[in-house]
Design a protein around this motif. Structure first.
Motif, mmCIF file in Angstrom:
data_model
loop_
_atom_site.group_PDB
_atom_site.id
_atom_site.type_symbol
_atom_site.label_atom_id
_atom_site.label_comp_id
_atom_site.label_asym_id
_atom_site.label_seq_id
_atom_site.Cartn_x
_atom_site.Cartn_y
_atom_site.Cartn_z
ATOM 1 N N UNK A 78 0.838 -1.206 0.000
ATOM 2 C CA UNK A 78 0.000 0.000 0.000
ATOM 3 C C UNK A 78 0.873 1.256 0.000
ATOM 4 N N UNK A 79 1.918 1.250 0.834
ATOM 5 C CA UNK A 79 2.796 2.413 0.893
ATOM 6 C C UNK A 79 3.558 2.574 -0.422
ATOM 7 N N UNK A 80 4.064 1.473 -0.963
ATOM 8 C CA UNK A 80 4.775 1.546 -2.236
ATOM 9 C C UNK A 80 3.874 2.098 -3.336
ATOM 10 N N UNK A 81 2.627 1.635 -3.344
ATOM 11 C CA UNK A 81 1.695 2.058 -4.395
ATOM 12 C C UNK A 81 1.458 3.559 -4.349
ATOM 13 N N UNK A 82 1.235 4.098 -3.149
ATOM 14 C CA UNK A 82 0.923 5.530 -3.060
ATOM 15 C C UNK A 82 2.159 6.375 -3.377
ATOM 16 N N UNK A 83 3.355 5.916 -2.953
ATOM 17 C CA UNK A 83 4.579 6.665 -3.286
ATOM 18 C C UNK A 83 4.803 6.649 -4.795
ATOM 19 N N UNK A 84 4.587 5.490 -5.425
ATOM 20 C CA UNK A 84 4.736 5.401 -6.876
ATOM 21 C C UNK A 84 3.758 6.332 -7.579
ATOM 22 N N UNK A 85 2.539 6.428 -7.062
ATOM 23 C CA UNK A 85 1.553 7.285 -7.714
ATOM 24 C C UNK A 85 1.980 8.750 -7.670
ATOM 25 N N UNK A 86 2.510 9.173 -6.521
ATOM 26 C CA UNK A 86 2.985 10.554 -6.408
ATOM 27 C C UNK A 86 4.190 10.763 -7.334
ATOM 28 N N UNK A 87 5.125 9.810 -7.330
ATOM 29 C CA UNK A 87 6.323 9.936 -8.172
ATOM 30 C C UNK A 87 5.972 9.981 -9.650
ATOM 31 N N UNK A 88 4.992 9.166 -10.047
ATOM 32 C CA UNK A 88 4.596 9.141 -11.457
ATOM 33 C C UNK A 88 4.046 10.507 -11.884
ATOM 34 N N UNK A 89 3.255 11.124 -11.013
ATOM 35 C CA UNK A 89 2.713 12.451 -11.326
ATOM 36 C C UNK A 89 3.832 13.484 -11.414
ATOM 37 N N UNK A 90 4.782 13.419 -10.482
ATOM 38 C CA UNK A 90 5.875 14.403 -10.468
ATOM 39 C C UNK A 90 6.822 14.214 -11.649
ATOM 40 N N UNK A 91 6.941 12.980 -12.142
ATOM 41 C CA UNK A 91 7.850 12.703 -13.265
ATOM 42 C C UNK A 91 7.376 13.321 -14.566
ATOM 43 N N UNK A 92 6.179 13.921 -14.562
ATOM 44 C CA UNK A 92 5.697 14.633 -15.744
ATOM 45 C C UNK A 92 6.327 16.012 -15.851
ATOM 46 N N UNK A 93 6.951 16.457 -14.759
ATOM 47 C CA UNK A 93 7.557 17.786 -14.725
ATOM 48 C C UNK A 93 9.069 17.664 -14.891
ATOM 49 N N UNK A 94 9.647 18.366 -15.869
ATOM 50 C CA UNK A 94 11.064 18.212 -16.180
ATOM 51 C C UNK A 94 11.978 18.564 -15.006
ATOM 52 N N UNK A 95 11.658 19.646 -14.294
ATOM 53 C CA UNK A 95 12.499 20.068 -13.166
ATOM 54 C C UNK A 95 12.475 19.017 -12.059
ATOM 55 N N UNK A 96 11.282 18.497 -11.760
ATOM 56 C CA UNK A 96 11.154 17.480 -10.709
ATOM 57 C C UNK A 96 11.802 16.165 -11.135
ATOM 58 N N UNK A 97 11.736 15.871 -12.420
ATOM 59 C CA UNK A 97 12.361 14.642 -12.935
ATOM 60 C C UNK A 97 13.864 14.672 -12.672
ATOM 61 N N UNK A 98 14.488 15.815 -12.955
ATOM 62 C CA UNK A 98 15.927 15.965 -12.718
ATOM 63 C C UNK A 98 16.226 15.808 -11.226
ATOM 64 N N UNK A 99 15.384 16.414 -10.393
ATOM 65 C CA UNK A 99 15.586 16.333 -8.940
ATOM 66 C C UNK A 99 15.450 14.892 -8.439
ATOM 67 N N UNK A 100 14.514 14.145 -9.015
ATOM 68 C CA UNK A 100 14.324 12.744 -8.613
ATOM 69 C C UNK A 100 15.565 11.909 -8.953
#
Length: 486
Positions: free
Chosen positions: A127-149
């Motif tokens: 459950x925790x992995x799923x919700x973290x992945x969902x947030x990360x997937x949304x943030x990975x749409x942003x170029x600046x956040x992608x670089x930070x990740x």
């Protein structure tokens, strides 16, 4: 009484009918300052109340971002990273807001990437992995956040997750493996601004783990993506993706195959990676998927192989002399029910010819009866595909025209080229490449006779007054070759 009041409100907001009265009473505005509290119980109840009131209400969510809720959420995630209840509530809030462009912009100015990678590493349940992945997937749409990740080391954690779960047969683990593969794809692709065909493929749905990226969507490669690719290959992600792929080929899990192939395809884009990918034996291992009857898997397989062959003569020769692959390719070139698979099969066939320099490959494609499909591709409705086919046929003709001569006559290549030259809707580049191929065909006595009998000379003379200077130059050159002047 503030803590107890916040607790009561969080319970009231569970009821759908009570959300509107809470909004009308300006309770959200009242609750937001409480997120600056140092009392963990206060933070928990205030966070729950705000999240429940604002759930599925985009206007309210936009308002939350506008009044500065993002820094508060990231502060809580940073200061109370070990508090399971607070982290859970905080992640749910980020999950609800992360789809907003304004939220992504605000998050890019915080250390959220570092904190999310930390939570991904310490997550102990699905459950925790799923919700973290969902947030990360949304943030990975942003170029600046992608670089930070990437700077925060998300790729190392994804690699660890793939390695840890790749042998599991549990359905929950399979979902996590797919999520990890999908996130790798997102990190390697451009953000929302990169979409060039159809709606954004990263559009968020209710459940990220069940989202499916349609194969017809094409995303532009963004600057900076190559660095992510190279780093992931150096970490050994390829081995894990291949093991994952092989396991799920046997179990028939299409979604995981699709995600793993998407990741492999994008890892193979940088030239430096192509060499390593070939040395790792990727081309041979992914060919086990040739027996797949699932169009999404077929499409991704073809795209991955085409990316490997792109600019690599060695890879093109390996693929172009594999009878199993060529026979399957020719079958897929006839896949009338699946235009995307048919198109990609034709493009791979053309790519193998364009990038190889071997007479053996030309003979192998001729024996597999693939030439007629390339002739047909040259007259398709897409200019890019037309040019790929024309260039492939020109290179193949230069390598071994004698082998191809009969197939060219049977497939009426000369007549097809004449129609392209006569058609006012044909793009200048296609006309130019058509004439380049005609020049190659003139080296065959039989094909030269067909060109003369089809009265292409008259069409070429008309093209000498074309509006495009390159077309005019090529028309003059082709006429000279036809007259035997050069």
């Amino acid at each position: 009484c503030a803590v107890k009041a916040a607790q009561v409100l969080s319970e009231i907001a569970k009821n759908e009918e009570m959300k509107k009265p809470c909004i009308e009473a300006d309770l959200v505005v009242t609750l937001i300052p409480l997120l600056e509290s140092t009392d963990q119980e206060m933070l928990l109840h205030a966070g729950r109340a705000i999240g429940r009131i604002c759930y599925d209400n985009r206007d309210l969510q936009e308002e939350l971002v506008k009044v500065g809720v993002i820094p508060s959420l990231v502060r809580i995630l940073t200061d109370y990273a070990e508090s399971e209840p607070l982290v859970h509530v905080d992640l749910l809030a980020l999950c609800n807001l992360a789809d907003l462009d304004t939220a992504k912009e605000a998050l890019s100015k915080t250390n959220v990437a570092e904190q999310l990678v930390k939570q991904l590493r310490r997550a102990e349940n699905h459950e925790r992995l799923e919700i973290v992945f969902e947030v990360l997937q949304a943030l990975a749409e942003n170029d600046a956040l992608k670089v930070q990740l990437v700077e925060a080391g998300v790729q190392e954690v994804l690699s660890e997750i793939l390695l840890r779960l790749q042998g599991s047969s549990q359905a929950e683990d399979t979902c996590i493996l797919k999520a990890a593969s999908d996130l790798i794809v997102s990190l390697l692709l451009g953000g929302k601004k990169g979409s060039t065909n159809g709606p954004d493929t990263q559009t968020k749905s209710k459940s990220f783990l069940h989202r499916h990226t349609h194969p017809s969507h094409i995303l532009r490669w963004e600057t900076g993506g190559n660095g992510n690719c190279v780093r992931m290959v150096q970490l050994g992600v390829i081995h894990q993706l291949l093991d994952l792929l092989q396991k799920h080929v046997e179990s028939g899990d299409v979604s995981v195959q699709h995600a793993a192939l998407s990741a492999l395809r994008n890892l193979a884009i940088p030239v430096v990676n192509k060499v390593q990918v070939l040395e790792e034996g990727v081309a041979e291992r992914i060919q086990v998927l040739l027996r797949s009857e699932m169009p999404p898997v077929q499409f991704k397989l073809l795209g991955t192989l085409r990316m490997l062959a792109d600019g690599q003569a060695d890879a093109a020769e390996i693929l172009g002399q594999d009878p199993l692959l060529l026979n399957r390719l020719v079958q897929w070139c006839d896949a009338n029910d699946h235009s995307s698979v048919r198109g990609e099969a034709n493009r791979l066939l053309a790519s193998i010819l364009r990038h190889n320099r071997s007479q053996e490959v030309v003979k192998a494609i001729q024996e597999a009866q693939g030439v007629k499909h390339l002739v047909s591709m040259a007259t398709s409705e897409h200019a890019a595909m037309q040019n790929e086919a024309l260039n492939a046929l020109a290179i193949a003709s230069a390598i071994d025209l004698e082998t191809l001569e009969e197939s060219f006559k049977e497939s009426q290549l000369v007549q097809s080229l004449h129609k392209l030259l006569q058609d006012d809707n044909t793009s200048p580049e296609v006309k130019y490449n058509s004439m380049g191929l005609l020049c190659s065909l003139l080296n065959s006595g039989d094909l030269r006779q067909e060109i003369e009998e089809d009265k292409i000379k008259e069409t070429l003379e008309e093209l000498c007054s074309h509006s495009n200077t390159n077309v005019v130059k090529e028309a003059v050159t082709t006429l000279q070759a036809l007259r035997g002047e050069t």
